[in-house]
Design a protein around this motif. Structure first.
Motif, PDB file in Angstrom:
ATOM      1  N   ALA A 159      -8.584  -1.514  -3.278  1.00 14.12           N
ATOM      2  CA  ALA A 159      -7.687  -0.514  -3.879  1.00 14.12           C
ATOM      3  C   ALA A 159      -6.719   0.037  -2.844  1.00 14.12           C
ATOM      4  O   ALA A 159      -5.506   0.143  -3.096  1.00 14.12           O
ATOM      5  CB  ALA A 159      -8.516   0.615  -4.498  1.00 14.12           C
ATOM      6  N   ARG A 160      -7.208   0.373  -1.667  1.00 14.65           N
ATOM      7  CA  ARG A 160      -6.343   0.926  -0.621  1.00 14.65           C
ATOM      8  C   ARG A 160      -5.309  -0.098  -0.158  1.00 14.65           C
ATOM      9  O   ARG A 160      -4.154   0.239   0.099  1.00 14.65           O
ATOM     10  CB  ARG A 160      -7.182   1.403   0.566  1.00 14.65           C
ATOM     11  CG  ARG A 160      -8.005   2.665   0.281  1.00 14.65           C
ATOM     12  CD  ARG A 160      -8.507   3.270   1.581  1.00 14.65           C
ATOM     13  NE  ARG A 160      -9.353   2.342   2.333  1.00 14.65           N
ATOM     14  CZ  ARG A 160     -10.656   2.248   2.187  1.00 14.65           C
ATOM     15  NH1 ARG A 160     -11.292   3.002   1.306  1.00 14.65           N
ATOM     16  NH2 ARG A 160     -11.360   1.387   2.925  1.00 14.65           N
ATOM     17  N   GLN A 161      -5.734  -1.359  -0.036  1.00 11.27           N
ATOM     18  CA  GLN A 161      -4.823  -2.382   0.461  1.00 11.27           C
ATOM     19  C   GLN A 161      -3.664  -2.665  -0.478  1.00 11.27           C
ATOM     20  O   GLN A 161      -2.581  -3.060  -0.034  1.00 11.27           O
ATOM     21  CB  GLN A 161      -5.593  -3.682   0.716  1.00 11.27           C
ATOM     22  CG  GLN A 161      -6.551  -3.619   1.881  1.00 11.27           C
ATOM     23  CD  GLN A 161      -7.257  -4.943   2.097  1.00 11.27           C
ATOM     24  OE1 GLN A 161      -6.626  -5.937   2.433  1.00 11.27           O
ATOM     25  NE2 GLN A 161      -8.557  -4.967   1.882  1.00 11.27           N
ATOM     26  N   SER A 190       0.804  -1.217   0.000  1.00 10.35           N
ATOM     27  CA  SER A 190       0.000   0.000   0.000  1.00 10.35           C
ATOM     28  C   SER A 190       0.842   1.275   0.000  1.00 10.35           C
ATOM     29  O   SER A 190       0.330   2.364  -0.242  1.00 10.35           O
ATOM     30  CB  SER A 190      -0.935   0.010   1.212  1.00 10.35           C
ATOM     31  OG  SER A 190      -0.181   0.050   2.423  1.00 10.35           O
ATOM     32  N   HIS A 191       2.136   1.155   0.248  1.00  9.81           N
ATOM     33  CA  HIS A 191       3.010   2.344   0.267  1.00  9.81           C
ATOM     34  C   HIS A 191       3.127   2.921  -1.145  1.00  9.81           C
ATOM     35  O   HIS A 191       3.234   2.180  -2.117  1.00  9.81           O
ATOM     36  CB  HIS A 191       4.394   1.960   0.790  1.00  9.81           C
ATOM     37  CG  HIS A 191       5.328   3.113   0.930  1.00  9.81           C
ATOM     38  ND1 HIS A 191       5.294   3.965   2.007  1.00  9.81           N
ATOM     39  CD2 HIS A 191       6.319   3.576   0.113  1.00  9.81           C
ATOM     40  CE1 HIS A 191       6.222   4.894   1.860  1.00  9.81           C
ATOM     41  NE2 HIS A 191       6.861   4.679   0.716  1.00  9.81           N
ATOM     42  N   ARG A 202       0.735  -6.062  -7.228  1.00 14.50           N
ATOM     43  CA  ARG A 202      -0.465  -5.393  -6.699  1.00 14.50           C
ATOM     44  C   ARG A 202      -1.741  -5.927  -7.346  1.00 14.50           C
ATOM     45  O   ARG A 202      -2.737  -6.196  -6.663  1.00 14.50           O
ATOM     46  CB  ARG A 202      -0.349  -3.886  -6.938  1.00 14.50           C
ATOM     47  CG  ARG A 202       0.534  -3.170  -5.931  1.00 14.50           C
ATOM     48  CD  ARG A 202       0.737  -1.717  -6.302  1.00 14.50           C
ATOM     49  NE  ARG A 202       1.284  -0.951  -5.184  1.00 14.50           N
ATOM     50  CZ  ARG A 202       1.787   0.263  -5.292  1.00 14.50           C
ATOM     51  NH1 ARG A 202       1.821   0.870  -6.477  1.00 14.50           N
ATOM     52  NH2 ARG A 202       2.251   0.894  -4.220  1.00 14.50           N
ATOM     53  N   GLU A 242     -13.190  -0.342  -3.161  1.00 15.79           N
ATOM     54  CA  GLU A 242     -12.442   0.760  -2.555  1.00 15.79           C
ATOM     55  C   GLU A 242     -11.452   0.229  -1.516  1.00 15.79           C
ATOM     56  O   GLU A 242     -10.305   0.666  -1.442  1.00 15.79           O
ATOM     57  CB  GLU A 242     -13.418   1.750  -1.899  1.00 15.79           C
ATOM     58  CG  GLU A 242     -12.808   3.092  -1.523  1.00 15.79           C
ATOM     59  CD  GLU A 242     -12.517   3.957  -2.736  1.00 15.79           C
ATOM     60  OE1 GLU A 242     -11.523   4.726  -2.672  1.00 15.79           O
ATOM     61  OE2 GLU A 242     -13.249   3.852  -3.736  1.00 15.79           O
ATOM     62  N   SER A 243     -11.901  -0.733  -0.726  1.00 20.06           N
ATOM     63  CA  SER A 243     -11.032  -1.328   0.283  1.00 20.06           C
ATOM     64  C   SER A 243      -9.874  -2.077  -0.360  1.00 20.06           C
ATOM     65  O   SER A 243      -8.722  -1.972   0.076  1.00 20.06           O
ATOM     66  CB  SER A 243     -11.838  -2.280   1.172  1.00 20.06           C
ATOM     67  OG  SER A 243     -11.001  -3.031   2.012  1.00 20.06           O
ATOM     68  N   GLY A 275      -2.395  -0.393  -2.747  1.00 21.61           N
ATOM     69  CA  GLY A 275      -1.616   0.771  -3.135  1.00 21.61           C
ATOM     70  C   GLY A 275      -2.197   1.661  -4.206  1.00 21.61           C
ATOM     71  O   GLY A 275      -1.476   2.499  -4.776  1.00 21.61           O
ATOM     72  N   TYR A 276      -3.501   1.527  -4.495  1.00 24.91           N
ATOM     73  CA  TYR A 276      -4.148   2.436  -5.440  1.00 24.91           C
ATOM     74  C   TYR A 276      -4.986   3.442  -4.656  1.00 24.91           C
ATOM     75  O   TYR A 276      -5.625   3.101  -3.660  1.00 24.91           O
ATOM     76  CB  TYR A 276      -5.018   1.660  -6.432  1.00 24.91           C
ATOM     77  CG  TYR A 276      -4.185   0.942  -7.479  1.00 24.91           C
ATOM     78  CD1 TYR A 276      -3.831   1.561  -8.673  1.00 24.91           C
ATOM     79  CD2 TYR A 276      -3.730  -0.350  -7.246  1.00 24.91           C
ATOM     80  CE1 TYR A 276      -3.053   0.912  -9.618  1.00 24.91           C
ATOM     81  CE2 TYR A 276      -2.947  -1.014  -8.193  1.00 24.91           C
ATOM     82  CZ  TYR A 276      -2.611  -0.370  -9.366  1.00 24.91           C
ATOM     83  OH  TYR A 276      -1.833  -1.006 -10.301  1.00 24.91           O
ATOM     84  N   GLY A 277      -4.996   4.662  -5.134  1.00 26.80           N
ATOM     85  CA  GLY A 277      -5.636   5.730  -4.380  1.00 26.80           C
ATOM     86  C   GLY A 277      -7.135   5.587  -4.242  1.00 26.80           C
ATOM     87  O   GLY A 277      -7.715   5.998  -3.240  1.00 26.80           O
ATOM     88  N   ASN A 278      -7.770   4.972  -5.232  1.00 33.09           N
ATOM     89  CA  ASN A 278      -9.219   4.810  -5.179  1.00 33.09           C
ATOM     90  C   ASN A 278      -9.640   3.676  -6.106  1.00 33.09           C
ATOM     91  O   ASN A 278      -8.824   3.107  -6.845  1.00 33.09           O
ATOM     92  CB  ASN A 278      -9.931   6.120  -5.566  1.00 33.09           C
ATOM     93  CG  ASN A 278      -9.431   6.664  -6.899  1.00 33.09           C
ATOM     94  OD1 ASN A 278      -9.442   5.959  -7.905  1.00 33.09           O
ATOM     95  ND2 ASN A 278      -8.969   7.915  -6.891  1.00 33.09           N
TER      96      ASN A 278
END
Length: 319
Positions: free
Chosen positions: A280-282, A222-223, A261, A277-278, A284-287
């Motif tokens: 995506a965050r896990q 996610s970084h 990813r 959305e969850s 490393g994508y912003g949305n």
């Protein structure tokens, strides 16, 4: 987390097809079930695994075979024995001319064959759902891999043999997890062979520069990684990291990261409770939109289409 740990963390059997096969020679079974991955553990006697493309492998007691689908193959007592049985998608079995053998070969709970006390015994575990095994894992494997019984020791085959015939509450989950463990143990043994044809990322794991970089990437997908950031973390210049990474792994750092990813996203999409959305965050994508765009570009389908496609759900085994 290293790259191999991340890769081996991927298998998640769900309603895998598990069977004890007991056969008396002569016997030959043509497998054309289109399953993505199958394990065969040889318990008694010997057999040949003969892919449609590539050389045959002679397997003995203690050997475990990993077969990557969906290409057909034959398992037989002898290379000269013609197929008498054909296994179709959904694990439906017939004669070569199409006559059903499901009842004739049924020997009880997860037991199948032509003789209850047959000379040959094998344990078979089949991942029927493509999403249960990551594409990165499948890409790292040959069509046929054999881990010889005299090169590793594991109690898992014996434990699977004890559990496979039981019919108790929750037994399917027990068998799924045992299959995952057996696959992981077999893969680890296969990758660690002295002359194994290892993927670039596996060989790179031991490099003083690329190894730490790979561990950083896998440890925190996610970084918002950049090549400059990654290079600073491992103490080299951006150019030096890019050159060394590309040479050892076979692709640039950010291309590798994108592949990891999206593979992780594909795994997470199997979990119905995980929103896009969850996910995506896990990874490393912003949305969700950014993930959807990258996912469709890479896989040719949207995340929603991937999640709902029948090919990523297990087929019900024939009875």
């Amino acid at each position: 987390m290293d790259a191999l740990t991340d890769l081996l963390d991927g298998p998640r059997a769900r309603g895998a097809f598990m069977l004890r096969c007991v056969l008396d020679p002569p016997w030959s079974v043509r497998i054309q079930d289109e399953a993505p991955l199958t394990l065969v553990a040889m318990v008694r006697d010997e057999a040949w695994v003969i892919p449609d493309e590539g050389g045959p492998e002679h397997v003995r007691p203690g050997d475990v075979v990993i077969i990557r689908g969906p290409a057909p193959y034959v398992v037989a007592d002898d290379r000269g024995t013609a197929p008498q049985i054909v296994i179709h998608p959904g694990q439906h079995c017939t004669t070569p001319d199409g006559t059903s053998l499901s009842e004739a070969m049924d020997l009880g709970v997860r037991a199948w064959g032509n003789a209850p006390d047959g000379r040959t015994e094998m344990l078979v575990g089949t991942y029927q759902m493509r999403g249960a095994v990551t594409q990165r894992l499948l890409a790292a494997l040959p069509a046929l891999a054999v881990v010889r019984g005299d090169t590793w020791e594991s109690p898992l085959v014996g434990l699977l043999g004890e559990e496979i015939g039981r019919d108790e509450p929750g037994q399917e989950v027990v068998l799924d997890r045992l299959l995952d463990l057996l696959l992981i143990g077999t893969l680890r043994a296969w990758f660690s062979r002295p002359r194994a044809e290892k993927p670039g990322w596996y060989r790179a794991h031991g490099d003083a520069v690329v190894g730490p970089a790979l561990r950083l990437l896998h440890d925190d997908l996610s970084h918002p990684w950049t090549v400059a950031d990654l290079a600073a973390r491992v103490g080299v210049s951006r150019a030096a990291l890019a050159q060394r990474f590309g040479k050892l792994v076979g692709e640039p750092p950010m291309a590798y990261l994108t592949g990891v990813r999206l593979a992780q996203a594909a795994d997470l999409l199997r979990e119905s409770e995980a929103t896009l959305e969850s996910v995506a965050r896990q990874v490393g994508y912003g949305n969700a939109f950014a993930l959807s765009t990258a996912f469709k570009r890479e896989r040719g389908v949207s995340p929603q289409e991937y999640r709902t496609s029948p090919e990523h759900r297990p087929a019900a085994p024939a009875r």
